[in-house]
Scaffold this motif. Structure first.
Motif, mmCIF file in Angstrom:
data_model
loop_
_atom_site.group_PDB
_atom_site.id
_atom_site.type_symbol
_atom_site.label_atom_id
_atom_site.label_comp_id
_atom_site.label_asym_id
_atom_site.label_seq_id
_atom_site.Cartn_x
_atom_site.Cartn_y
_atom_site.Cartn_z
ATOM 1 N N ASN A 175 0.814 -1.211 0.000
ATOM 2 C CA ASN A 175 0.000 0.000 0.000
ATOM 3 C C ASN A 175 0.848 1.262 0.000
ATOM 4 O OD1 ASN A 175 -2.566 -1.354 0.124
ATOM 5 N ND2 ASN A 175 -2.181 -1.779 2.275
ATOM 6 N N GLY A 176 1.908 1.268 0.775
ATOM 7 C CA GLY A 176 2.734 2.461 0.880
ATOM 8 C C GLY A 176 3.374 2.874 -0.428
ATOM 9 N N PHE A 177 3.708 1.905 -1.259
ATOM 10 C CA PHE A 177 4.380 2.187 -2.528
ATOM 11 C C PHE A 177 3.419 2.340 -3.701
ATOM 12 C CE2 PHE A 177 7.785 -0.190 -0.249
ATOM 13 C CZ PHE A 177 8.738 0.812 -0.233
ATOM 14 N N CYS A 178 2.258 1.684 -3.635
ATOM 15 C CA CYS A 178 1.431 1.545 -4.837
ATOM 16 C C CYS A 178 -0.008 2.039 -4.706
ATOM 17 C CB CYS A 178 1.384 0.075 -5.258
ATOM 18 S SG CYS A 178 2.984 -0.697 -5.568
ATOM 19 N N HIS A 179 -0.498 2.248 -3.513
ATOM 20 C CA HIS A 179 -1.908 2.605 -3.329
ATOM 21 C C HIS A 179 -2.077 4.130 -3.347
ATOM 22 C CE1 HIS A 179 -5.945 2.768 -1.602
ATOM 23 N NE2 HIS A 179 -6.041 1.471 -1.829
ATOM 24 N N PRO A 180 -3.146 4.636 -3.964
ATOM 25 C CA PRO A 180 -3.341 6.094 -4.003
ATOM 26 C C PRO A 180 -3.577 6.727 -2.642
ATOM 27 C CG PRO A 180 -5.234 4.927 -4.956
ATOM 28 C CD PRO A 180 -4.149 3.916 -4.774
ATOM 29 N N GLU A 181 -3.848 5.918 -1.612
ATOM 30 C CA GLU A 181 -3.981 6.454 -0.254
ATOM 31 C C GLU A 181 -2.773 6.109 0.613
ATOM 32 O OE1 GLU A 181 -7.684 5.091 1.325
ATOM 33 O OE2 GLU A 181 -8.853 5.952 -0.316
ATOM 34 N N GLY A 182 -1.757 5.517 0.009
ATOM 35 C CA GLY A 182 -0.553 5.162 0.742
ATOM 36 C C GLY A 182 0.352 6.358 0.988
ATOM 37 N N SER A 183 1.419 6.109 1.743
ATOM 38 C CA SER A 183 2.265 7.224 2.170
ATOM 39 C C SER A 183 2.991 7.895 1.012
ATOM 40 C CB SER A 183 3.276 6.743 3.219
ATOM 41 O OG SER A 183 4.054 5.691 2.710
ATOM 42 N N ARG A 184 3.389 7.118 0.003
ATOM 43 C CA ARG A 184 4.071 7.754 -1.135
ATOM 44 C C ARG A 184 3.130 8.705 -1.857
ATOM 45 N NH1 ARG A 184 6.826 4.004 -5.560
ATOM 46 N NH2 ARG A 184 8.716 4.289 -4.346
ATOM 47 N N ALA A 185 1.909 8.280 -2.105
ATOM 48 C CA ALA A 185 0.947 9.138 -2.791
ATOM 49 C C ALA A 185 0.598 10.356 -1.953
ATOM 50 C CB ALA A 185 -0.305 8.348 -3.141
ATOM 51 N N ARG A 186 0.491 10.170 -0.633
ATOM 52 C CA ARG A 186 0.184 11.317 0.233
ATOM 53 C C ARG A 186 1.313 12.342 0.222
ATOM 54 N NH1 ARG A 186 -1.257 7.204 3.802
ATOM 55 N NH2 ARG A 186 0.468 7.743 5.200
ATOM 56 N N ALA A 187 2.546 11.869 0.116
ATOM 57 C CA ALA A 187 3.690 12.784 0.149
ATOM 58 C C ALA A 187 3.940 13.469 -1.189
ATOM 59 C CB ALA A 187 4.943 12.024 0.584
ATOM 60 N N PHE A 188 3.735 12.718 -2.286
ATOM 61 C CA PHE A 188 4.145 13.224 -3.598
ATOM 62 C C PHE A 188 2.991 13.396 -4.580
ATOM 63 C CE2 PHE A 188 7.904 10.876 -1.995
ATOM 64 C CZ PHE A 188 8.804 11.938 -1.936
ATOM 65 N N GLY A 189 1.797 12.971 -4.208
ATOM 66 C CA GLY A 189 0.659 13.091 -5.113
ATOM 67 C C GLY A 189 0.352 11.777 -5.819
ATOM 68 N N ALA A 190 -0.862 11.684 -6.348
ATOM 69 C CA ALA A 190 -1.335 10.437 -6.965
ATOM 70 C C ALA A 190 -0.468 10.002 -8.142
ATOM 71 C CB ALA A 190 -2.786 10.605 -7.412
ATOM 72 N N ASP A 191 0.117 10.961 -8.855
ATOM 73 C CA ASP A 191 0.956 10.607 -10.005
ATOM 74 C C ASP A 191 2.157 9.760 -9.589
ATOM 75 O OD1 ASP A 191 -0.723 11.920 -11.689
ATOM 76 O OD2 ASP A 191 0.556 13.684 -11.963
ATOM 77 N N ALA A 192 2.571 9.888 -8.325
ATOM 78 C CA ALA A 192 3.749 9.158 -7.854
ATOM 79 C C ALA A 192 3.515 7.651 -7.812
ATOM 80 C CB ALA A 192 4.164 9.663 -6.473
ATOM 81 N N VAL A 193 2.255 7.226 -7.774
ATOM 82 C CA VAL A 193 1.977 5.790 -7.738
ATOM 83 C C VAL A 193 1.326 5.295 -9.022
ATOM 84 C CG1 VAL A 193 1.805 5.756 -5.225
ATOM 85 C CG2 VAL A 193 -0.272 6.066 -6.594
ATOM 86 N N ALA A 194 1.175 6.167 -10.007
ATOM 87 C CA ALA A 194 0.476 5.784 -11.235
ATOM 88 C C ALA A 194 1.185 4.646 -11.968
ATOM 89 C CB ALA A 194 0.330 6.997 -12.151
ATOM 90 N N LYS A 195 2.487 4.766 -12.144
ATOM 91 C CA LYS A 195 3.218 3.730 -12.879
ATOM 92 C C LYS A 195 3.311 2.426 -12.083
ATOM 93 C CE LYS A 195 5.813 6.572 -16.113
ATOM 94 N NZ LYS A 195 5.118 7.838 -15.843
ATOM 95 N N PRO A 196 3.615 2.473 -10.770
ATOM 96 C CA PRO A 196 3.565 1.225 -10.011
ATOM 97 C C PRO A 196 2.200 0.552 -10.059
ATOM 98 C CG PRO A 196 4.814 2.859 -8.794
ATOM 99 C CD PRO A 196 4.223 3.567 -9.974
ATOM 100 N N ARG A 197 1.126 1.324 -9.967
ATOM 101 C CA ARG A 197 -0.210 0.726 -10.016
ATOM 102 C C ARG A 197 -0.475 0.100 -11.383
ATOM 103 N NH1 ARG A 197 -3.391 0.643 -6.109
ATOM 104 N NH2 ARG A 197 -5.205 0.085 -7.333
#
Length: 219
Positions: free
Chosen positions: A21-43
């Motif tokens: 979740n932290g690396f790939c989910h839109p509500e995870g910590s990476r997305a919260r810190a950097f925005g939804a685009d930060a997890v778009a490619k992993p997802r």
């Protein structure tokens, strides 16, 4: 480069890195810190990695998953004198802390985890560092390690290099790894192809595997 070898599934293992979740989910910590685009490619990569899991299972190839777990009071990290990559960017990121939802595998990934699958918990980037991964690979007869997951330029890259240093053959299906940075992603694929293994596709990997060598009773 083309995968122009014949592979025996009995010598192959699949390692799926940090689909959490932290690396790939839109509500995870990476997305919260950097925005939804930060997890778009992993997802976008996750369905490809899970498809590879099922294709490997059909050939009796064992699958391992890793989870990155951080301790909030990690004294080892606290001793560092050079600021981390996050500190240098001025980012506070409570990523995949022990016992949190953030550190759990994605729900869609959990659906592909069997009760007898081993999930390798790691506390640093490489799946090999201070874990039992090498031992379980050796005990399972794995010589060819297929690597999927995220993040290409950090945890995936560190694991690839450690696998190569331990004399495993490394194969990376390009559509089954992802990064938040395109240039960093491509640089790792290029260095892997140059030094550490073969970058291919899931289809080419399957074509290199010979069904007649599938382990009895595991298909």
């Amino acid at each position: 480069m083309p995968l122009d070898v014949t592979l025996d599934p009995a010598e192959v293992g699949l390692l799926v890195i940090d689909l959490q979740n932290g690396f790939c989910h839109p509500e995870g910590s990476r997305a919260r810190a950097f925005g939804a685009d930060a997890v778009a490619k992993p997802r976008a990569m996750v369905p490809h990695a899970l498809g590879l899991v099922e294709r490997c299972r059909a050939l009796g190839i064992p699958v391992w998953f890793t989870r990155q777990v951080h301790f909030p009071g990690d004294r080892g990290r606290a001793r560092r004198r050079i600021p981390s990559h996050l500190d240098r960017r001025g980012v506070k990121l409570d990523l995949c802390h022990q016992g949190t939802w953030d550190a759990e595998l994605l729900d869609e990934v959990k659906e592909h985890v069997r009760s007898d699958d081993e999930i390798i918990v790691k506390h640093r980037a490489s799946g090999f560092y201070n874990t039992r991964l090498e031992s379980v690979l050796r005990m399972s007869g794995v010589q060819v390690l297929v690597v999927a997951g995220t993040t290409t330029s950090f945890c995936v890259d560190s694991t690839i290099r450690d696998a190569y240093a331990r004399d495993f053959d490394v194969i990376v299906p390009a559509e089954c790894v992802a990064d938040t940075d395109d240039a960093a992603h491509e640089a790792v694929l290029a260095s892997t192809e140059r030094f550490h293994g073969v970058v291919t596709t899931a289809d080419e990997l399957m074509a290199a595997l010979r069904p007649e060598t599938v382990r009895p009773g595991t298909g």
